[in-house]
Structures are given as structure tokens and as C-alpha cells.
Design a protein around this motif. Structure first.
Motif, mmCIF file in Angstrom:
data_model
loop_
_atom_site.group_PDB
_atom_site.id
_atom_site.type_symbol
_atom_site.label_atom_id
_atom_site.label_comp_id
_atom_site.label_asym_id
_atom_site.label_seq_id
_atom_site.Cartn_x
_atom_site.Cartn_y
_atom_site.Cartn_z
ATOM 1 N N ALA A 133 0.824 -1.207 0.000
ATOM 2 C CA ALA A 133 0.000 0.000 0.000
ATOM 3 C C ALA A 133 0.861 1.261 0.000
ATOM 4 C CB ALA A 133 -0.932 -0.017 1.212
ATOM 5 N N SER A 134 1.951 1.239 0.742
ATOM 6 C CA SER A 134 2.849 2.404 0.775
ATOM 7 C C SER A 134 3.512 2.618 -0.580
ATOM 8 C CB SER A 134 3.911 2.213 1.863
ATOM 9 O OG SER A 134 3.310 2.173 3.147
ATOM 10 N N GLU A 135 3.870 1.547 -1.262
ATOM 11 C CA GLU A 135 4.444 1.671 -2.604
ATOM 12 C C GLU A 135 3.433 2.271 -3.569
ATOM 13 O OE1 GLU A 135 7.513 1.092 -3.794
ATOM 14 O OE2 GLU A 135 8.186 0.745 -1.732
ATOM 15 N N ILE A 136 2.176 1.871 -3.437
ATOM 16 C CA ILE A 136 1.129 2.428 -4.298
ATOM 17 C C ILE A 136 0.960 3.919 -4.008
ATOM 18 C CG2 ILE A 136 -1.357 2.388 -4.766
ATOM 19 C CD1 ILE A 136 -1.215 -0.669 -4.320
ATOM 20 N N ASP A 137 0.959 4.282 -2.733
ATOM 21 C CA ASP A 137 0.885 5.705 -2.364
ATOM 22 C C ASP A 137 2.020 6.491 -3.010
ATOM 23 O OD1 ASP A 137 -1.392 5.565 -0.849
ATOM 24 O OD2 ASP A 137 -0.352 5.430 1.079
ATOM 25 N N ARG A 138 3.222 5.923 -2.935
ATOM 26 C CA ARG A 138 4.393 6.606 -3.483
ATOM 27 C C ARG A 138 4.251 6.776 -5.006
ATOM 28 N NH1 ARG A 138 7.811 3.412 -1.473
ATOM 29 N NH2 ARG A 138 8.066 4.584 0.469
ATOM 30 N N ALA A 139 3.731 5.756 -5.670
ATOM 31 C CA ALA A 139 3.545 5.833 -7.124
ATOM 32 C C ALA A 139 2.510 6.891 -7.487
ATOM 33 C CB ALA A 139 3.119 4.463 -7.655
ATOM 34 N N MET B 53 3.119 10.261 -9.794
ATOM 35 C CA MET B 53 2.332 10.618 -10.982
ATOM 36 C C MET B 53 1.719 12.003 -10.826
ATOM 37 S SD MET B 53 0.454 7.117 -12.250
ATOM 38 C CE MET B 53 -0.217 6.628 -10.674
ATOM 39 N N ARG B 54 1.257 12.321 -9.610
ATOM 40 C CA ARG B 54 0.678 13.637 -9.365
ATOM 41 C C ARG B 54 1.754 14.723 -9.540
ATOM 42 N NH1 ARG B 54 -1.123 12.464 -4.762
ATOM 43 N NH2 ARG B 54 -3.130 11.657 -5.442
ATOM 44 N N ALA B 55 2.960 14.441 -9.051
ATOM 45 C CA ALA B 55 4.064 15.411 -9.183
ATOM 46 C C ALA B 55 4.468 15.625 -10.635
ATOM 47 C CB ALA B 55 5.263 14.926 -8.359
ATOM 48 N N CYS B 56 4.231 14.614 -11.459
ATOM 49 C CA CYS B 56 4.554 14.726 -12.883
ATOM 50 C C CYS B 56 3.472 15.459 -13.663
ATOM 51 C CB CYS B 56 4.758 13.339 -13.488
ATOM 52 S SG CYS B 56 6.251 12.507 -12.917
ATOM 53 N N GLY B 57 2.428 15.895 -12.959
ATOM 54 C CA GLY B 57 1.384 16.663 -13.619
ATOM 55 C C GLY B 57 0.234 15.834 -14.155
#
Length: 421
Positions: free
Chosen positions: A177-183, A187-191
Motif C-alpha cells: 500500500a505504501s508503494e502504491i501511495d508513493r507511485a 504521478m501527481r508530481a509529474c502533472g
């Protein structure tokens, strides 16, 4: 009986033909090796177990398993719940001995009650109407949970129940779940506009059950106004069992006439010729996703029985989904009289199933599991081992033993490893 069936035939459908067609399309992906199917839920639903908490907790476990399988394998998971209709149970014998008195067997709450008396075990047609209304309530909650934010991938941590989160499986799940959060943050940071991606915020969740009680299934069958085809609107997918899959039997005749995606259970007595005939009977037009063959062979027989069947179906070009039911072929009764299953046998049959498909060059398309979101002690073993003496601690099933949430999550990690391999 006739009055009840007539009443059922006038009630609104529980599911719709278009939904069933979408499930067929999803299962077609699994038939091509592009997706994996997770069929899971109760052995038999209970009239006494209708609550938002119970439905939510079963859904949580299935969503957790699906996340683990998707994250570990890289393929989408088709989620099909043994929910909102799995009320009827086939039994080997029509009667049983209770205290020296022969009474009818318990056939599921849609037929009779589990209390060990002649009165309780007498079939009551009005129970079909009760089953319809409980199915409608369950489906309403499932749709609300899966479309209304509960299944949002950002909620992946909240699906971990308290008694699971403190286990080894729960901690391993939290890492995923933490890995999914990080992903998602990346993606959000990439716009990337994650809000516009509907698949991150809701899931398609389908229902299935064994089409055992034909009167009920026929009463729930409706003509689709768009295509003119007939669909069993009691569930998105229905299956025929090992005991009722006779080619010239009423159950096969009914299934052959409806447009839903279908399943067929195959026990250790099935032969290649039997299965080829079933494929022709239920899917003569060879529509991908139309037919799922669900093998229930036993851990010690899968390596011998399955290879010639898989090879024959592949050679004949039938586009089936292959699924493994590792539960029913591995049931036994303890000296104390409790029906149970060993986790290692359940896993062993799945491993044998994967090995056969690896050797044959075919796709192991899914698993079919009996489970619950409750902290039950019904199946032996697992990483936090349940021993035979532990079965009495919380054995609540009405019929067959189910994996609890910890065991189910453990199994999902093991299956994900097999998919990666």
C-alpha cells in the motif's frame, strides 16, 4: 410454489444484461492471458448475516487480494464476488442423521433452515423471495462501496482490518500500500490529473453464484430489450456444479439458453471428452469470455487429471478461462466431526494448476476461493497457524470451511508470486 415463482418473475432484475456483457468482455481478456480472475466470497450466504459491516468486510478482503495480485503480476484483476445470491448449496445426500432421527439435509437459506429439526429443514418457497430481497440489498451496498469512494485506490490502507493489520500478511500488505501511495504521489508530481482517471477511484465488481435452484433462476430470467437475448438477471455470472453438469440435464439446458458468462465446475472424474462436450454445449459459437472452466480436483490429483483436459481444450481451440477452485477437492472431516481444509493443500492445488498451464503453454486464468472477512478458525494452517484444536474457537460457517482474512491475504501473495514466475 407457483405463486412465489410468478411473483419473482414480476420483480425488477437484480443485474442488467449490459453489465453481464461487460463481464464477458473482461473475462475475454483473461481467456487471452491479459487478465486474472478472482472469484471469492462465502461458501453459503446467510439470512442472519445481512449487515453493512459484513458486506464491507468481505469486500475489503477481496479488494486487498486484488491489489496484491495486480501489483505483483502487472495484469488487471477481474473481481467477481460469491455474493448477492449464493444461498443454495448442493448436498451429497438428501437426508442426514441427527440424534438418531433422519431429517432433510440443509440446502441453504433459500430452501430451508440449518436448525436440526424436521420443521426447520422443510423446504419453504417463500425463502426465495427473502433471498431476492437480501440480494438486492447486498448489491445496493456493493455498488455504493465500489462506486462511491470506498474502493478509491487512495483508500488502500483503510482496507486493512485490525486483526489483519497486526499480522505478518497485514504488514506485508501495508508495504505494498505504501508503494502504491508513493507511485500515486509521483504521478501527481509529474502533472498527471489523477482525478480524471476513473479506474483509480472506483472498481467494476461483479456477482456470481451456482445456478442450482432452477425455479428461482428461471423466474429471474428476462429478455434484453436491446438484443432480444435472454439473461439470468439474478447475477452477472452463474455456474453449473460438478453434481449437475450432465450434458442432457436441466441445468445445462438452462445455462445454454442465457446470455450471461457461464462457469462449469470440473471434479476429478471429468475427462477430456466430457469437457470438450461441455464447451460445445455451453459455448458453441466460441465466444471469448463466455465460458470459465473451474477445476476442483484436489492437491494430489491435479497433476494427473488436468493436463490431458487442458491440452484437449487448447487443441480444439475453445477460448475458455481456466480457473482453479482449490477448496472443494481438499475438504476433510476431523475426528471431532468438523469439516476443514488445510491451507497447504489449498496452495498446493493452485501450484499444481499453475504448473500444468506452464507446461501446456496455456494461461492459468484465475482462482475461485471461499473466504470471509471475519476472524474465523475454519481452515487449518496459514502463516499464523490454525491447529485442529483451534477450530472450535470461531467456527461459524453454515456449510463449508472458509479462509479467514489473514489466510486469504497470505494466499494472494503466494498466487502473485506464481503469476510473476
Amino acid at each position: 410454489m407457483d405463486g412465489v415463482l410468478k411473483h419473482l418473475s414480476t420483480l425488477p432484475p437484480l443485474v442488467f444484461a449490459g453489465e453481464a456483457r461487460r463481464l464477458t468482455q473482461a473475462l475475454a481478456q483473461a481467456s487471452r492471458g491479459e487478465a486474472f480472475v478472482l472469484q471469492a466470497g462465502d461458501c453459503a450466504e446467510s439470512f442472519a448475516d445481512l449487515s453493512a459491516d459484513s458486506i464491507r468486510d468481505k469486500l475489503k478482503v477481496i479488494l486487498q487480494m486484488a491489489v496484491v495480485l495486480t501489483y505483483g503480476s502487472g495484469v488487471p484483476v477481474v473481481k467477481v464476488g460469491r455474493m448477492a445470491g449464493q444461498f443454495a448449496k448442493p448436498r451429497s445426500l438428501p437426508t442426514e442423521d441427527v440424534g438418531g432421527m433422519e431429517i432433510p439435509s440443509f440446502r441453504g437459506h433459500i430452501v430451508n433452515d440449518e436448525a436440526p429439526t424436521t420443521e426447520a429443514r422443510t423446504a419453504d418457497p417463500s425463502r426465495m423471495v427473502a433471498a431476492y430481497h437480501q440480494s438486492a440489498t447486498t448489491l445496493n451496498l456493493l455498488r455504493a462501496f465500489t462506486k462511491g469512494g470506498f474502493a478509491d485506490l487512495s483508500e488502500v490502507h483503510t482496507w486493512n482490518q485490525q486483526f489483519v493489520a497486526s499480522s505478518a500478511e497485514g504488514r506485508r500488505y501495508e508495504a505494498v500500500a505504501s508503494e502504491i501511495d508513493r507511485a500515486l504521489r509521483f504521478m501527481r508530481a509529474c502533472g498527471i490529473d489523477l482525478g480524471a482517471e476513473a479506474s483509480l477511484h472506483q472498481v467494476e465488481f461483479w456477482t456470481c453464484h451456482e445456478a442450482l435452484l432452477l425455479g428461482y433462476e428461471e423466474a429471474m430470467t428476462r429478455e434484453d430489450s436491446l438484443t432480444g437475448d435472454w439473461y439470468d438477471c439474478s447475477a452477472h455470472m452463474v455456474w453449473v456444479g460438478e453434481r449437475t453438469r450432465h450434458l442432457d440435464g436441466a441445468h445445462m439446458e438452462f445455462l445454454s439458453g442465457i446470455g450471461n458468462p457461464l462457469g462449469c465446475k470440473l471434479g476429478p472424474g471429468a475427462t477430456a471428452d466430457d469437457v470438450l462436450a461441455i464447451c460445445q454445449r455451453l459455448n458453441p459459437d466460441r465466444v471469448p469470455g463466455r465460458l470459465t472452466l473451474i477445476t476442483r480436483l484436489g492437491a494430489n490429483r491435479v497433476a494427473d487429471v488436468l493436463p490431458p483436459i487442458v491440452a484437449a481444450v487448447a487443441d480444439a481451440g475453445h477460448p475458455v478461462v481456466w480457473a482453479c477452485d482449490p477448496m472443494h477437492g481438499n475438504t476433510f472431516t476431523t475426528p471431532s466431526g468438523r469439516k476443514t481444509r488445510r491451507f497447504d493443500d489449498v496452495l498446493g492445488e493452485i501450484q499444481g494448476f499453475f504448473a500444468v498451464h506452464r507446461d501446456t503453454g496455456t494461461w492459468p486464468g484465475g482462482v475461485h476461493i471461499e473466504l470471509t472477512g471475519d476472524d474465523v478458525t475454519e481452515c487449518l494452517g496459514g502463516s499464523e497457524e490454525i491447529l485442529e484444536d483451534d477450530l472450535e474457537l470461531n467456527y461459524t460457517t453454515m456449510c463449508d470451511p472458509r479462509l479467514n482474512a489473514r489466510q486469504s491475504l497470505d494466499l494472494a501473495f503466494r498466487v502473485a508470486e506464481l503469476l510473476r514466475a
